[in-house]
Design a protein around this motif. Structure first.
Motif, PDB file in Angstrom:
ATOM      1  N   ALA A 154       0.829  -1.207   0.000  1.00 39.60           N
ATOM      2  CA  ALA A 154       0.000   0.000   0.000  1.00 39.60           C
ATOM      3  C   ALA A 154       0.865   1.259   0.000  1.00 39.60           C
ATOM      4  CB  ALA A 154      -0.938  -0.013   1.202  1.00 39.60           C
ATOM      5  N   LEU A 155       1.891   1.269   0.835  1.00 38.89           N
ATOM      6  CA  LEU A 155       2.776   2.431   0.897  1.00 38.89           C
ATOM      7  C   LEU A 155       3.556   2.596  -0.398  1.00 38.89           C
ATOM      8  CD1 LEU A 155       4.089   2.009   4.539  1.00 38.89           C
ATOM      9  CD2 LEU A 155       2.579   3.806   3.707  1.00 38.89           C
ATOM     10  N   ARG A 156       4.014   1.488  -0.966  1.00 40.49           N
ATOM     11  CA  ARG A 156       4.750   1.571  -2.226  1.00 40.49           C
ATOM     12  C   ARG A 156       3.865   2.133  -3.326  1.00 40.49           C
ATOM     13  NH1 ARG A 156       5.340  -1.356  -6.797  1.00 40.49           N
ATOM     14  NH2 ARG A 156       3.811  -2.880  -6.062  1.00 40.49           N
ATOM     15  N   ALA A 157       2.617   1.670  -3.370  1.00 39.01           N
ATOM     16  CA  ALA A 157       1.691   2.195  -4.374  1.00 39.01           C
ATOM     17  C   ALA A 157       1.432   3.684  -4.161  1.00 39.01           C
ATOM     18  CB  ALA A 157       0.384   1.412  -4.324  1.00 39.01           C
ATOM     19  N   GLY A 158       1.328   4.098  -2.893  1.00 42.89           N
ATOM     20  CA  GLY A 158       1.112   5.518  -2.615  1.00 42.89           C
ATOM     21  C   GLY A 158       2.286   6.372  -3.035  1.00 42.89           C
ATOM     22  N   ILE A 159       3.502   5.887  -2.803  1.00 45.28           N
ATOM     23  CA  ILE A 159       4.698   6.648  -3.185  1.00 45.28           C
ATOM     24  C   ILE A 159       4.824   6.723  -4.705  1.00 45.28           C
ATOM     25  CG2 ILE A 159       7.226   6.645  -3.123  1.00 45.28           C
ATOM     26  CD1 ILE A 159       7.027   5.435  -0.320  1.00 45.28           C
TER      27      ILE A 159
END
Length: 308
Positions: A154-159
């Motif tokens: 989720a964090l990777r997709a957000g970044i």
């Protein structure tokens, strides 16, 4: 016919049809609920004998103890899941393939293993190689491994969803990669993915119930014990209603906290810039405390108006 941005405004016939469908849906739902209540009453599920077990103080003391066990496992698992998620996400975004590949393999492996399977491997599998693990740590580690990998994605997709100019602007003002990640990319990614993060933490809380398989004394384990009490005619549904209600309340509290946090993040301080006065705009100098990064990299343009 007037139109809105996304769809045509329904006409009189469509409005009447939608109202009839809504009324029919409500009637069907009420009929199903009434039928269930009737069947419960017919089978004696509302009798005082079955609910009498919850009139004892010692039972509620056991419920509070089990609730504490559930929150203890969830609290530590939530914190460690966030830490692991950040580590895996940053590792997967590395520019070096020899760093990125192992983190990607670990993340995919952790996501592929079900939580219950991981708990059973830790609790029942490790003793076969001479390592004994307490149920608490088996529950926590299994939750951290799975939910941390999901949060990492989720964090990777957000970044990666952020505009490329954000990173380039950070490099342009002299920040290193760690500074760009810490000051520019991560704050925006966390803000954008906050609903997903909170939803995954709610899943983490509910997954603590899987600990009853390995005899961890949490709420579901207690509900199973209460439902087998022959003195009160085995109150299975009653125990499920009470324990399920506690889970619902905890999830609602988390959703309420998430709503407050998201609202405060979205209504944070305004973008940096000049301070408007009666004489114009006072320029903001570098290092001025009014200059801040509110989750985004803002270019400050100061305009000095000449007095007449």
């Amino acid at each position: 016919m007037s139109t809105s941005v996304l769809y045509d405004v329904p006409g009189p016939k469509a409005i009447m049809r939608n109202r009839l469908i809504a009324v029919a849906t409500v009637v069907v739902v009420l009929a199903v609920v009434a039928f269930l209540v009737y069947r419960f009453a017919l089978s004696g599920q509302f009798s005082a004998t079955k609910w009498g077990i919850f009139t004892y103080t010692v039972i509620w003391e056991q419920i509070l103890t089990a609730l504490g066990k559930t929150l203890a496992a969830f609290g530590l698992a939530a914190v460690l899941s966030l830490v692991l998620g950040f580590v895996l996400a940053i590792g997967r975004l590395s520019d070096h393939r020899w760093v990125r590949a192992p983190f990607m393999a670990i993340t995919e492996l952790f996501r592929a293993v079900p939580v219950l399977v991981m708990m059973m491997l830790l609790y029942y599998g490790l003793p076969s190689v001479g390592v004994k693990m307490e149920p608490y740590w088996a529950v926590v580690i299994a939750l951290v491994v799975y939910n941390g990998s999901v949060l990492a994605e989720a964090l990777r997709a957000g970044i990666e969803s952020l505009p490329r100019g954000q990173k380039e602007a950070g490099y342009a003002i002299g920040l290193r990669k760690s500074g760009v990640m810490r000051l520019i990319l991560l704050p925006q990614a966390v803000r954008a993915m906050l609903p997903v993060i909170i939803a995954q933490l709610v899943v983490t809380m509910k997954d603590t119930a899987l600990g009853f398989i390995i005899t961890y004394p949490e709420l579901l384990y207690l509900a199973k014990q209460l439902s087998s009490n022959a003195q009160f005619e085995r109150p299975l549904l009653q125990s499920a209603f009470v324990i399920g209600g506690i889970y619902i309340v905890m999830c609602l509290i988390m959703s309420w906290i998430a709503h407050i946090v998201e609202k405060r993040l979205r209504s944070g301080p305004g973008t940096a810039g000049g301070e408007t006065t009666s004489t114009g705009t006072v320029p903001v100098q570098p290092g001025d405390p009014r200059l801040h990064l509110d989750g985004t990299l803002t270019e400050v343009l100061s305009v000095q108006h000449d007095r007449p």
